[in-house]
Design a protein around this motif. Structure first.
Motif, PDB file in Angstrom:
ATOM      1  N   SER A 111       0.954  -1.183   0.094  1.00  0.00           N
ATOM      2  CA  SER A 111      -0.095  -0.053  -0.180  1.00  0.00           C
ATOM      3  C   SER A 111       0.714   1.195   0.186  1.00  0.00           C
ATOM      4  CB  SER A 111      -1.066  -0.022   1.004  1.00  0.00           C
ATOM      5  OG  SER A 111      -1.701  -1.159   1.267  1.00  0.00           O
ATOM      6  N   LEU A 112       1.960   1.262   0.720  1.00  0.00           N
ATOM      7  CA  LEU A 112       3.202   2.271   0.774  1.00  0.00           C
ATOM      8  C   LEU A 112       3.428   2.671  -0.477  1.00  0.00           C
ATOM      9  CD1 LEU A 112       4.398   4.553   2.383  1.00  0.00           C
ATOM     10  CD2 LEU A 112       6.096   2.732   2.740  1.00  0.00           C
ATOM     11  N   ALA A 113       3.913   1.707  -1.314  1.00  0.00           N
ATOM     12  CA  ALA A 113       4.434   1.805  -2.523  1.00  0.00           C
ATOM     13  C   ALA A 113       3.455   2.360  -3.583  1.00  0.00           C
ATOM     14  CB  ALA A 113       5.031   0.402  -3.003  1.00  0.00           C
ATOM     15  N   LEU A 114       2.175   1.877  -3.461  1.00  0.00           N
ATOM     16  CA  LEU A 114       1.329   2.222  -4.340  1.00  0.00           C
ATOM     17  C   LEU A 114       0.664   3.671  -4.112  1.00  0.00           C
ATOM     18  CD1 LEU A 114      -1.315  -0.754  -3.836  1.00  0.00           C
ATOM     19  CD2 LEU A 114      -0.074  -0.098  -5.998  1.00  0.00           C
ATOM     20  N   ALA A 115       1.038   4.356  -2.921  1.00  0.00           N
ATOM     21  CA  ALA A 115       0.623   5.657  -2.847  1.00  0.00           C
ATOM     22  C   ALA A 115       1.559   6.425  -3.151  1.00  0.00           C
ATOM     23  CB  ALA A 115       0.628   5.576  -1.324  1.00  0.00           C
ATOM     24  N   CYS A 116       2.798   6.180  -3.508  1.00  0.00           N
ATOM     25  CA  CYS A 116       3.737   6.902  -4.076  1.00  0.00           C
ATOM     26  C   CYS A 116       3.454   7.242  -5.742  1.00  0.00           C
ATOM     27  CB  CYS A 116       5.060   6.272  -4.133  1.00  0.00           C
ATOM     28  SG  CYS A 116       5.674   6.067  -2.309  1.00  0.00           S
ATOM     29  N   ASP A 117       4.199   8.240  -6.062  1.00  0.00           N
ATOM     30  CA  ASP A 117       3.851   8.626  -7.535  1.00  0.00           C
ATOM     31  C   ASP A 117       4.612   7.811  -8.530  1.00  0.00           C
ATOM     32  OD1 ASP A 117       2.579  11.223  -7.043  1.00  0.00           O
ATOM     33  OD2 ASP A 117       4.379  11.850  -6.182  1.00  0.00           O
ATOM     34  N   PHE A 118       5.713   7.042  -8.294  1.00  0.00           N
ATOM     35  CA  PHE A 118       6.509   6.160  -9.135  1.00  0.00           C
ATOM     36  C   PHE A 118       6.999   4.968  -8.125  1.00  0.00           C
ATOM     37  CE2 PHE A 118       7.253  10.693 -10.599  1.00  0.00           C
ATOM     38  CZ  PHE A 118       6.967  10.350 -12.052  1.00  0.00           C
ATOM     39  N   ARG A 119       7.049   3.653  -8.949  1.00  0.00           N
ATOM     40  CA  ARG A 119       7.666   2.563  -8.241  1.00  0.00           C
ATOM     41  C   ARG A 119       8.677   2.220  -9.065  1.00  0.00           C
ATOM     42  NH1 ARG A 119       2.915   3.752  -7.186  1.00  0.00           N
ATOM     43  NH2 ARG A 119       2.278   3.715  -9.314  1.00  0.00           N
ATOM     44  N   LEU A 120      10.077   2.297  -8.714  1.00  0.00           N
ATOM     45  CA  LEU A 120      11.092   1.645  -9.379  1.00  0.00           C
ATOM     46  C   LEU A 120      11.475   0.258  -8.665  1.00  0.00           C
ATOM     47  CD1 LEU A 120      13.381   4.606  -9.392  1.00  0.00           C
ATOM     48  CD2 LEU A 120      11.641   4.104 -11.193  1.00  0.00           C
ATOM     49  N   VAL A 121      11.820  -0.791  -9.286  1.00  0.00           N
ATOM     50  CA  VAL A 121      11.801  -2.219  -8.655  1.00  0.00           C
ATOM     51  C   VAL A 121      13.050  -2.883  -8.979  1.00  0.00           C
ATOM     52  CG1 VAL A 121       9.198  -2.516  -8.551  1.00  0.00           C
ATOM     53  CG2 VAL A 121      10.542  -3.195 -10.539  1.00  0.00           C
ATOM     54  N   SER A 122      13.743  -3.342  -8.110  1.00  0.00           N
ATOM     55  CA  SER A 122      14.769  -4.003  -8.419  1.00  0.00           C
ATOM     56  C   SER A 122      14.516  -5.572  -9.020  1.00  0.00           C
ATOM     57  CB  SER A 122      15.833  -3.966  -7.126  1.00  0.00           C
ATOM     58  OG  SER A 122      15.377  -5.258  -6.270  1.00  0.00           O
ATOM     59  N   GLU A 123      15.459  -6.155  -9.197  1.00  0.00           N
ATOM     60  CA  GLU A 123      15.295  -7.422  -9.772  1.00  0.00           C
ATOM     61  C   GLU A 123      14.701  -8.408  -8.572  1.00  0.00           C
ATOM     62  OE1 GLU A 123      18.539  -8.741 -13.013  1.00  0.00           O
ATOM     63  OE2 GLU A 123      19.178  -7.892 -11.348  1.00  0.00           O
ATOM     64  N   ARG A 124      14.881  -8.012  -7.429  1.00  0.00           N
ATOM     65  CA  ARG A 124      14.483  -8.941  -6.326  1.00  0.00           C
ATOM     66  C   ARG A 124      13.487  -8.466  -5.612  1.00  0.00           C
ATOM     67  NH1 ARG A 124      19.766  -7.842  -2.349  1.00  0.00           N
ATOM     68  NH2 ARG A 124      19.312  -5.709  -1.737  1.00  0.00           N
ATOM     69  N   ALA A 125      12.648  -7.467  -6.328  1.00  0.00           N
ATOM     70  CA  ALA A 125      11.564  -7.092  -5.627  1.00  0.00           C
ATOM     71  C   ALA A 125      10.351  -7.552  -5.883  1.00  0.00           C
ATOM     72  CB  ALA A 125      11.112  -5.591  -6.075  1.00  0.00           C
ATOM     73  N   SER A 126       9.461  -7.686  -5.211  1.00  0.00           N
ATOM     74  CA  SER A 126       7.997  -8.391  -5.327  1.00  0.00           C
ATOM     75  C   SER A 126       6.938  -7.757  -4.443  1.00  0.00           C
ATOM     76  CB  SER A 126       8.101  -9.811  -4.860  1.00  0.00           C
ATOM     77  OG  SER A 126       8.380  -9.970  -3.632  1.00  0.00           O
ATOM     78  N   PHE A 127       5.694  -7.766  -5.049  1.00  0.00           N
ATOM     79  CA  PHE A 127       4.351  -7.197  -4.556  1.00  0.00           C
ATOM     80  C   PHE A 127       3.582  -8.396  -3.937  1.00  0.00           C
ATOM     81  CE2 PHE A 127       6.131  -3.779  -7.245  1.00  0.00           C
ATOM     82  CZ  PHE A 127       5.928  -3.065  -6.447  1.00  0.00           C
ATOM     83  N   HIS A 133      -4.636 -13.544   3.355  1.00  0.00           N
ATOM     84  CA  HIS A 133      -3.832 -14.685   4.026  1.00  0.00           C
ATOM     85  C   HIS A 133      -4.020 -14.663   5.521  1.00  0.00           C
ATOM     86  CE1 HIS A 133      -2.461 -16.070   0.204  1.00  0.00           C
ATOM     87  NE2 HIS A 133      -1.477 -14.989   0.098  1.00  0.00           N
ATOM     88  N   VAL A 134      -4.149 -13.419   6.034  1.00  0.00           N
ATOM     89  CA  VAL A 134      -4.771 -13.273   7.450  1.00  0.00           C
ATOM     90  C   VAL A 134      -6.322 -12.820   7.719  1.00  0.00           C
ATOM     91  CG1 VAL A 134      -2.417 -13.129   8.287  1.00  0.00           C
ATOM     92  CG2 VAL A 134      -3.751 -11.125   7.510  1.00  0.00           C
ATOM     93  N   GLY A 135      -7.152 -13.096   6.523  1.00  0.00           N
ATOM     94  CA  GLY A 135      -8.457 -12.786   6.677  1.00  0.00           C
ATOM     95  C   GLY A 135      -8.823 -11.414   6.844  1.00  0.00           C
ATOM     96  N   LEU A 136      -7.972 -10.794   6.212  1.00  0.00           N
ATOM     97  CA  LEU A 136      -8.271  -9.291   6.195  1.00  0.00           C
ATOM     98  C   LEU A 136      -8.554  -8.549   4.769  1.00  0.00           C
ATOM     99  CD1 LEU A 136      -5.897  -7.910   8.969  1.00  0.00           C
ATOM    100  CD2 LEU A 136      -8.289  -8.311   9.234  1.00  0.00           C
ATOM    101  N   ILE A 137      -8.747  -7.390   4.457  1.00  0.00           N
ATOM    102  CA  ILE A 137      -9.071  -6.755   3.383  1.00  0.00           C
ATOM    103  C   ILE A 137      -7.837  -5.842   3.154  1.00  0.00           C
ATOM    104  CG2 ILE A 137     -11.643  -6.625   3.568  1.00  0.00           C
ATOM    105  CD1 ILE A 137     -11.552  -3.806   3.927  1.00  0.00           C
ATOM    106  N   PRO A 138      -7.470  -5.635   1.745  1.00  0.00           N
ATOM    107  CA  PRO A 138      -6.534  -4.625   1.607  1.00  0.00           C
ATOM    108  C   PRO A 138      -6.847  -3.329   2.364  1.00  0.00           C
ATOM    109  CG  PRO A 138      -6.928  -5.795  -0.631  1.00  0.00           C
ATOM    110  CD  PRO A 138      -7.853  -6.226   0.668  1.00  0.00           C
ATOM    111  N   ASP A 139      -5.696  -2.808   2.904  1.00  0.00           N
ATOM    112  CA  ASP A 139      -6.311  -1.483   3.490  1.00  0.00           C
ATOM    113  C   ASP A 139      -4.987  -0.361   3.372  1.00  0.00           C
ATOM    114  OD1 ASP A 139      -3.890  -1.764   5.291  1.00  0.00           O
ATOM    115  OD2 ASP A 139      -5.148  -2.702   6.837  1.00  0.00           O
ATOM    116  N   SER A 140      -5.117   0.911   3.835  1.00  0.00           N
ATOM    117  CA  SER A 140      -4.142   2.024   3.789  1.00  0.00           C
ATOM    118  C   SER A 140      -4.156   2.462   2.578  1.00  0.00           C
ATOM    119  CB  SER A 140      -2.717   1.413   3.996  1.00  0.00           C
ATOM    120  OG  SER A 140      -2.642   0.846   5.457  1.00  0.00           O
ATOM    121  N   GLY A 141      -5.390   2.356   1.809  1.00  0.00           N
ATOM    122  CA  GLY A 141      -5.560   2.968   0.279  1.00  0.00           C
ATOM    123  C   GLY A 141      -5.116   2.083  -0.796  1.00  0.00           C
TER     124      GLY A 141
END
Length: 257
Positions: A111-127, A133-141
């Motif tokens: 969510s923090l990455a999504l709130a930014c204007d740009f996302r640069l990812v390294s080869e070892r990055a993942s989302f 997986h813990v029975g919750l909904i996506p939050d923080s926007g």
């Protein structure tokens, strides 16, 4: 000044590093507050013309630190008290904000990455939208931004199935802007941020306002906001410098004013 993040300003760029590497930079309430406070400091610092958020160690941010989770806690109130204010502060900032995603970005880290204007990812990055997986909904926007970036169908897939998105796939689906090789990671992130810091900062802020208005206003109201924004941009020193540079056939030197 901060304990859970590292904050430095150099050459017009504010570098904000989540700094709990032993916990994969998982969020605790103090980190929420410190990220919010650092973004506020950078927003009002006239020397800062670009903000970069990244993570120390091998992760960007693994989400909420589950050691702080109590089964009797009011998760909604946690969002109101901690995550909401942090995400709102990022949204209110009119300077360009880059998420330099150096490793896993899961849950609220996604969510923090999504709130930014740009996302640069390294080869070892993942989302990973790990909430399911813990029975919750996506939050923080999360879904607010994710749906805008990849569409409702793909956002539903990522959120309900909770499958990991690789760095390459994140670029292919429009979730991230650039994939950067590990060996040039620091150099290329710094160059991207330096380019943003050299652009007309006030015009960037006005573009960010317009992008938000697209989803919030009718077309007629948007055109009026567009006209108001262009009036403000036309009065800036950077606009005058840009015109002079064009006439003089040279590269403009913008001051961010």
């Amino acid at each position: 000044m901060f304990e859970t993040i590292r904050y430095d300003v150099k050459d017009g760029i504010a570098w904000l590093y989540l700094n709990r590497p032993e916990k994969l930079n998982a969020f605790i309430a103090q980190m929420n507050r410190e990220v919010k406070d650092a973004i506020k400091v950078a927003t009002f610092d006239e020397q800062v013309r670009c903000i970069v958020i990244s993570g120390e160690g091998r992760a960007f941010c693994s989400g909420q630190d589950l050691a702080e989770v109590d089964e009797n806690m009011d998760h909604g109130q946690v969002l109101r008290d901690h995550y909401g204010p942090m995400i709102k502060q990022i949204r209110q900032c009119e300077k360009p904000i880059v998420a330099a995603v150096n490793g896993v970005a899961a849950g609220a880290g996604f969510s923090l990455a999504l709130a930014c204007d740009f996302r640069l990812v390294s080869e070892r990055a993942s989302f990973l939208n790990a909430f399911i997986h813990v029975g919750l909904i996506p939050d923080s926007g999360n879904l607010y931004y994710l749906t805008q970036l990849v569409g409702q169908s793909k956002a539903a897939e990522l959120s309900i199935l909770g499958e990991k998105v690789t760095a390459a796939d994140s670029v292919a689906m429009g979730l991230a802007n650039r994939l950067i090789q590990l060996e040039t990671w620091e150099e290329d992130v710094a160059a991207f941020a330096a380019n943003l810091a050299a652009l007309p900062t006030k015009a960037i802020g006005l573009i960010k306002r317009s992008l938000k208005a697209v989803a919030e206003l009718s077309f007629e109201d948007y055109l009026e906001q567009e006209a108001q924004g262009q009036r403000i941009a036309g009065l800036t020193n950077d606009h005058r410098e840009g015109v002079r540079a064009f006439m003089e056939k040279r590269k403009p030197v913008f001051s961010g004013k």
